[in-house]
Each structure stands twice: as C-alpha cells, then as structure tokens.
Design a protein around this motif. Structure first.
Motif, mmCIF file in Angstrom:
data_model
loop_
_atom_site.group_PDB
_atom_site.id
_atom_site.type_symbol
_atom_site.label_atom_id
_atom_site.label_comp_id
_atom_site.label_asym_id
_atom_site.label_seq_id
_atom_site.Cartn_x
_atom_site.Cartn_y
_atom_site.Cartn_z
ATOM 1 N N PRO A 63 5.220 -13.105 56.932
ATOM 2 C CA PRO A 63 5.905 -11.926 57.828
ATOM 3 C C PRO A 63 5.009 -11.102 57.804
ATOM 4 O O PRO A 63 4.210 -10.756 57.014
ATOM 5 C CB PRO A 63 6.898 -12.122 56.595
ATOM 6 N N ALA A 64 4.911 -10.351 58.733
ATOM 7 C CA ALA A 64 3.978 -9.257 58.784
ATOM 8 C C ALA A 64 4.478 -8.076 58.291
ATOM 9 O O ALA A 64 5.921 -7.663 57.585
ATOM 10 C CB ALA A 64 4.686 -8.622 60.134
ATOM 11 N N ARG A 65 3.292 -7.231 57.605
ATOM 12 C CA ARG A 65 4.182 -6.063 56.981
ATOM 13 C C ARG A 65 4.359 -4.382 57.961
ATOM 14 O O ARG A 65 4.654 -3.487 56.902
ATOM 15 C CB ARG A 65 3.283 -6.062 55.438
ATOM 16 N N VAL A 66 3.519 -4.868 58.816
ATOM 17 C CA VAL A 66 3.550 -3.168 59.548
ATOM 18 C C VAL A 66 4.665 -3.613 61.292
ATOM 19 O O VAL A 66 3.553 -4.836 61.298
ATOM 20 C CB VAL A 66 1.870 -3.200 59.849
ATOM 21 N N LYS A 87 16.468 -6.143 51.390
ATOM 22 C CA LYS A 87 14.816 -4.533 51.446
ATOM 23 C C LYS A 87 15.134 -4.365 52.720
ATOM 24 O O LYS A 87 15.742 -5.208 53.856
ATOM 25 C CB LYS A 87 14.029 -5.313 51.001
ATOM 26 N N SER A 88 15.049 -2.879 53.055
ATOM 27 C CA SER A 88 15.129 -2.362 54.291
ATOM 28 C C SER A 88 13.864 -1.237 54.624
ATOM 29 O O SER A 88 13.524 -0.982 53.409
ATOM 30 C CB SER A 88 16.492 -2.021 54.529
ATOM 31 N N ALA A 89 13.352 -0.975 55.873
ATOM 32 C CA ALA A 89 13.036 -0.282 56.143
ATOM 33 C C ALA A 89 13.694 0.654 57.740
ATOM 34 O O ALA A 89 14.209 0.175 58.088
ATOM 35 C CB ALA A 89 11.376 -0.723 56.848
ATOM 36 N N THR A 90 12.777 2.475 57.485
ATOM 37 C CA THR A 90 13.881 2.407 58.154
ATOM 38 C C THR A 90 13.021 3.868 58.998
ATOM 39 O O THR A 90 12.441 4.081 58.526
ATOM 40 C CB THR A 90 14.927 3.886 57.487
ATOM 41 N N PRO A 106 8.311 -3.482 53.831
ATOM 42 C CA PRO A 106 8.263 -4.082 52.103
ATOM 43 C C PRO A 106 7.926 -5.667 52.337
ATOM 44 O O PRO A 106 7.899 -6.215 53.137
ATOM 45 C CB PRO A 106 9.812 -4.321 51.748
ATOM 46 N N ALA A 107 7.704 -6.106 51.263
ATOM 47 C CA ALA A 107 7.159 -7.894 51.110
ATOM 48 C C ALA A 107 8.738 -8.458 51.408
ATOM 49 O O ALA A 107 9.542 -8.018 50.691
ATOM 50 C CB ALA A 107 6.253 -7.856 49.677
ATOM 51 N N LEU A 108 8.372 -9.410 52.123
ATOM 52 C CA LEU A 108 9.592 -10.096 52.805
ATOM 53 C C LEU A 108 8.686 -11.817 52.169
ATOM 54 O O LEU A 108 7.357 -11.615 52.738
ATOM 55 C CB LEU A 108 10.027 -9.879 53.756
ATOM 56 N N LYS A 109 9.984 -12.719 52.446
ATOM 57 C CA LYS A 109 9.517 -13.221 52.145
ATOM 58 C C LYS A 109 8.952 -14.319 53.564
ATOM 59 O O LYS A 109 8.949 -15.821 53.676
ATOM 60 C CB LYS A 109 10.053 -14.981 51.108
ATOM 61 N N LYS A 134 6.098 -14.215 64.155
ATOM 62 C CA LYS A 134 5.275 -14.761 65.640
ATOM 63 C C LYS A 134 5.196 -13.368 66.197
ATOM 64 O O LYS A 134 4.211 -13.349 66.872
ATOM 65 C CB LYS A 134 6.759 -15.568 66.468
ATOM 66 N N ASP A 135 6.097 -12.406 66.114
ATOM 67 C CA ASP A 135 5.740 -10.950 67.176
ATOM 68 C C ASP A 135 5.473 -10.410 66.073
ATOM 69 O O ASP A 135 7.210 -9.152 65.699
ATOM 70 C CB ASP A 135 6.766 -11.111 67.869
ATOM 71 N N ARG A 136 4.820 -9.443 66.203
ATOM 72 C CA ARG A 136 4.559 -8.484 65.326
ATOM 73 C C ARG A 136 4.850 -6.728 65.767
ATOM 74 O O ARG A 136 4.547 -5.941 65.382
ATOM 75 C CB ARG A 136 3.383 -8.199 64.509
#
Length: 142
Positions: A63-66, A87-90, A106-109, A134-136
């Motif tokens: 999974p992408a981190r950015v 987990k979430s990012a805003t 966040p770090a995701l699996k 697949k798509d960042r």
C-alpha cells in the motif's frame, strides 16, 4: 631418461597403483574397520542449530504511504478524509481547483481505502473506494 619421460613414468605408476585400490564415494558408509562414525541425520529428524531456515516473507502489493491529490473538479475541495483499518488521514487545507497536494497515510496492510471528499457549494460528501496499491494518485474531476 629425460625429465619428461621419467615424470610420465612416475605419474603412470601412481595412476596404476591408485586404480588398484577400491574407489569409495563420500556417500558410502565407511568400512567397518576404519573407526570412523557413520554419517547419520540428527535425532528427531530436525535440522541442526547451525542451519536454521527462516520462512520467506510473502511478497504482495504494498500500500502507498503517500498519495498525490489533484483537484480538477471546478470547485474547491474543502474536506478530504482517507480511511482504512480504523486509521485515517485528512487534508488539513482547502485545495483550490487546478491545484495538487500530497497526503501522508498511516501504515496500512490493505490496499483498499475509503475516500470521503467534500466540495465547496456541496453540503454532502462523496464516498468512494480506491486501491492505493495500484494507483497512488487521486484526481477529482466533474
């Protein structure tokens, strides 16, 4: 005799004498009168402590981190939340139309995230799923 002839004679004599002995393999058990212990696997059928084998890690999609967020919707992006696995990012700032921003995750699996976006002039938020393996890049359009 010349030097070469005597060397060949000595080598030939050694070869004949060596072939007269019984040939053995490293895999054959030693003769009974040799005094050497036979090679046997360790008790229990396990491997020795000197050769532990680690399990290979399963290689799969990462999974992408950015993520790169682009707003080409014609309206300012006023709210964006990406969430998965609790987990979430805003996105902390409003993103005007025609602009891009990066969002750290966040770090995701898992690869699938839920995206909730709110645009200027629209009271309701749109929620979609996205595969970040697949798509960042996320691009909002009309």
């Amino acid at each position: 005799m010349s030097g070469w002839k005597s060397l060949l004679l000595v080598c030939g004599t050694l070869a004949i004498a060596g072939s007269a002995q019984a040939q053995t393999s490293l895999f054959d058990p030693p003769p009974a009168n040799s005094g050497a212990a036979p090679l046997t696997p360790p008790a229990g059928g396990g491997t020795t402590a000197a050769t532990p084998r680690a399990k290979p890690k399963a290689k799969g999609p990462t999974p992408a981190r950015v993520l790169n967020i682009t707003n080409d919707s014609g309206a300012a992006l006023t709210g964006l939340e990406i969430s998965a696995e609790g987990k979430s990012a805003t996105l902390t700032k409003e993103l005007p139309t025609g602009k891009s921003a990066t969002l750290r995750l966040p770090a995701l699996k898992s690869c699938t995230v839920a995206i909730s976006a709110t645009f200027e002039g629209s009271p309701a938020s749109d929620t979609h799923e996205h595969d970040i393996c697949k798509d960042r890049k996320i691009r909002f359009t009309n």
